[in-house]
Design an enzyme around this catalytic site. Structure first.
Site, mmCIF file in Angstrom:
data_model
loop_
_atom_site.group_PDB
_atom_site.id
_atom_site.type_symbol
_atom_site.label_atom_id
_atom_site.label_comp_id
_atom_site.label_asym_id
_atom_site.label_seq_id
_atom_site.Cartn_x
_atom_site.Cartn_y
_atom_site.Cartn_z
ATOM 1 N N HIS A 1 -24.390 -2.912 62.156
ATOM 2 C CA HIS A 1 -24.537 -1.473 62.415
ATOM 3 C C HIS A 1 -25.194 -1.233 63.788
ATOM 4 C CE1 HIS A 1 -24.842 -1.345 57.790
ATOM 5 N NE2 HIS A 1 -23.710 -0.760 58.081
ATOM 6 N N LYS B 1 -22.889 3.730 44.548
ATOM 7 C CA LYS B 1 -23.723 2.542 44.820
ATOM 8 C C LYS B 1 -25.131 2.722 44.274
ATOM 9 C CE LYS B 1 -21.292 1.077 48.999
ATOM 10 N NZ LYS B 1 -21.376 0.920 50.451
ATOM 11 N N ARG C 1 -14.508 -3.729 60.797
ATOM 12 C CA ARG C 1 -14.749 -5.163 60.835
ATOM 13 C C ARG C 1 -13.436 -5.932 60.751
ATOM 14 N NH1 ARG C 1 -18.755 -4.982 55.999
ATOM 15 N NH2 ARG C 1 -17.219 -3.367 55.547
ATOM 16 N N SER D 1 -24.062 -5.029 53.847
ATOM 17 C CA SER D 1 -25.403 -4.875 53.281
ATOM 18 C C SER D 1 -25.516 -5.635 51.960
ATOM 19 C CB SER D 1 -25.718 -3.391 53.084
ATOM 20 O OG SER D 1 -25.640 -2.721 54.316
HETATM 21 N N1 COA Z 1 -21.543 -4.064 60.197
HETATM 22 C C1 COA Z 1 -22.002 -4.504 59.034
HETATM 23 N N2 COA Z 1 -21.727 -3.945 57.855
HETATM 24 C C2 COA Z 1 -20.938 -2.872 57.897
HETATM 25 C C3 COA Z 1 -20.423 -2.337 59.081
HETATM 26 C C4 COA Z 1 -20.754 -2.991 60.274
HETATM 27 N N3 COA Z 1 -20.300 -2.582 61.451
HETATM 28 N N4 COA Z 1 -19.671 -1.271 58.772
HETATM 29 C C5 COA Z 1 -19.717 -1.138 57.459
HETATM 30 N N5 COA Z 1 -20.478 -2.098 56.918
HETATM 31 C C6 COA Z 1 -20.732 -2.340 55.520
HETATM 32 C C7 COA Z 1 -21.896 -1.609 54.975
HETATM 33 O O1 COA Z 1 -23.062 -2.386 55.085
HETATM 34 C C8 COA Z 1 -21.478 -1.408 53.550
HETATM 35 O O2 COA Z 1 -21.778 -2.555 52.800
HETATM 36 P P1 COA Z 1 -22.048 -2.475 51.219
HETATM 37 O O3 COA Z 1 -20.777 -1.943 50.612
HETATM 38 O O4 COA Z 1 -22.333 -3.867 50.875
HETATM 39 O O5 COA Z 1 -23.189 -1.534 51.032
HETATM 40 C C9 COA Z 1 -19.944 -1.264 53.632
HETATM 41 O O6 COA Z 1 -19.601 -1.881 54.820
HETATM 42 C C10 COA Z 1 -19.437 0.127 53.734
HETATM 43 O O7 COA Z 1 -20.480 1.024 53.701
HETATM 44 P P2 COA Z 1 -20.802 2.225 54.632
HETATM 45 O O8 COA Z 1 -20.327 2.059 56.001
HETATM 46 O O9 COA Z 1 -22.229 2.508 54.499
HETATM 47 O O10 COA Z 1 -19.927 3.291 53.991
HETATM 48 P P3 COA Z 1 -19.969 3.755 52.516
HETATM 49 O O11 COA Z 1 -18.656 3.399 51.945
HETATM 50 O O12 COA Z 1 -21.164 3.354 51.777
HETATM 51 O O13 COA Z 1 -20.103 5.298 52.737
HETATM 52 C C11 COA Z 1 -19.660 7.387 53.773
HETATM 53 C C12 COA Z 1 -19.208 5.969 53.528
HETATM 54 C C13 COA Z 1 -21.118 7.578 53.539
HETATM 55 C C14 COA Z 1 -19.385 7.683 55.213
HETATM 56 C C15 COA Z 1 -18.809 8.278 52.839
HETATM 57 O O14 COA Z 1 -18.999 7.871 51.511
HETATM 58 C C16 COA Z 1 -19.132 9.750 52.980
HETATM 59 O O15 COA Z 1 -18.778 10.367 53.955
HETATM 60 N N6 COA Z 1 -19.819 10.313 51.982
HETATM 61 C C17 COA Z 1 -20.177 11.726 51.955
HETATM 62 C C18 COA Z 1 -19.337 12.489 50.946
HETATM 63 C C19 COA Z 1 -18.108 13.055 51.581
HETATM 64 O O16 COA Z 1 -18.149 13.801 52.529
HETATM 65 N N7 COA Z 1 -16.962 12.667 51.035
HETATM 66 C C20 COA Z 1 -15.694 13.106 51.529
HETATM 67 C C21 COA Z 1 -15.244 12.308 52.717
HETATM 68 S S1 COA Z 1 -14.001 11.161 52.336
#
Ligand code: COA
Length: 158
Positions: A17, A41, A90, A128
């Protein structure tokens, strides 16, 4: 002023990140890192702890703000007057999910665009969950997370 929001669960923030932030802060005037509660989650760190860890881990970067949000991402984007959403890619497996999310957000708020940034190859396998599992089983993750996060993980899981 070009403001972007970098949303995610950040449970916890990893070097993957931070790498995305280091790249995108060169493009935008300000980036707001938005810690979002993902209803699917079960988090290890509270939102406040996650915000604190991100703040500690981005001290070397200017113009980064860290906030917390629950609800619709596009509402937060509007509130913050941001013009873009930042997401890291990724591997190709991220693409389908990310494309769907970007299109959904565009549909909900046509003025916003999602900017995708390729992860550094050093971190494409990092997530994560993987980091938490490694620490739980006694692994050393010091090359994968900022020092503050490593200490936080040790406290919770070590
Ligand atoms: N490096 C390392 N890890 C990465 C990464 C990077 N560059 N990019 C993503 N990841 C990992 C994260 O650590 C996470 O790991 P985990 O699943 O083990 O926790 C995973 O990839 C994806 O997580 P994250 O990027 O945090 O996204 P998410 O899927 O948890 O959440 C949101 C995505 C928060 C952006 C999305 O759910 C959201 O917008 N929520 C709000 C509600 C909404 O508006 N919904 C409608 C829109 S569709």
């Amino acid at each position: 002023m070009k403001v972007a929001v970098y949303p995610g669960s950040f449970d916890p923030v990893t070097n993957g990140h931070i790498d995305i932030l280091e790249k995108t802060i060169k493009i935008f005037d300000k980036i707001i890192v938005a810690v979002i509660h993902n209803v699917y989650k079960q988090p290890l760190f509270t939102p406040e702890e996650r915000v604190e860890l991100i703040k500690e881990s981005t001290q070397h970067l200017k113009n980064i703000e860290v906030g917390c949000f629950s609800g619709l991402l596009v509402d937060y984007i509007k509130e913050k007057k941001a013009c873009a959403i930042i997401r890291g890619l990724r591997t190709v497996t991220d693409f389908e999910y990310e494309m769907q999310m970007a299109m959904m957000n565009k549909e909900l708020f046509p003025e916003v665009d999602t900017v995708f940034v390729m992860s550094n190859s050093k971190y494409i396998f990092v997530s994560s969950s993987a980091v938490k599992e490694a620490v739980l089983l006694g692994g050393d993750v010091s090359t994968l997370v900022p020092e503050a996060v490593r200490r936080g993980l040790e406290r919770k899981l070590g």
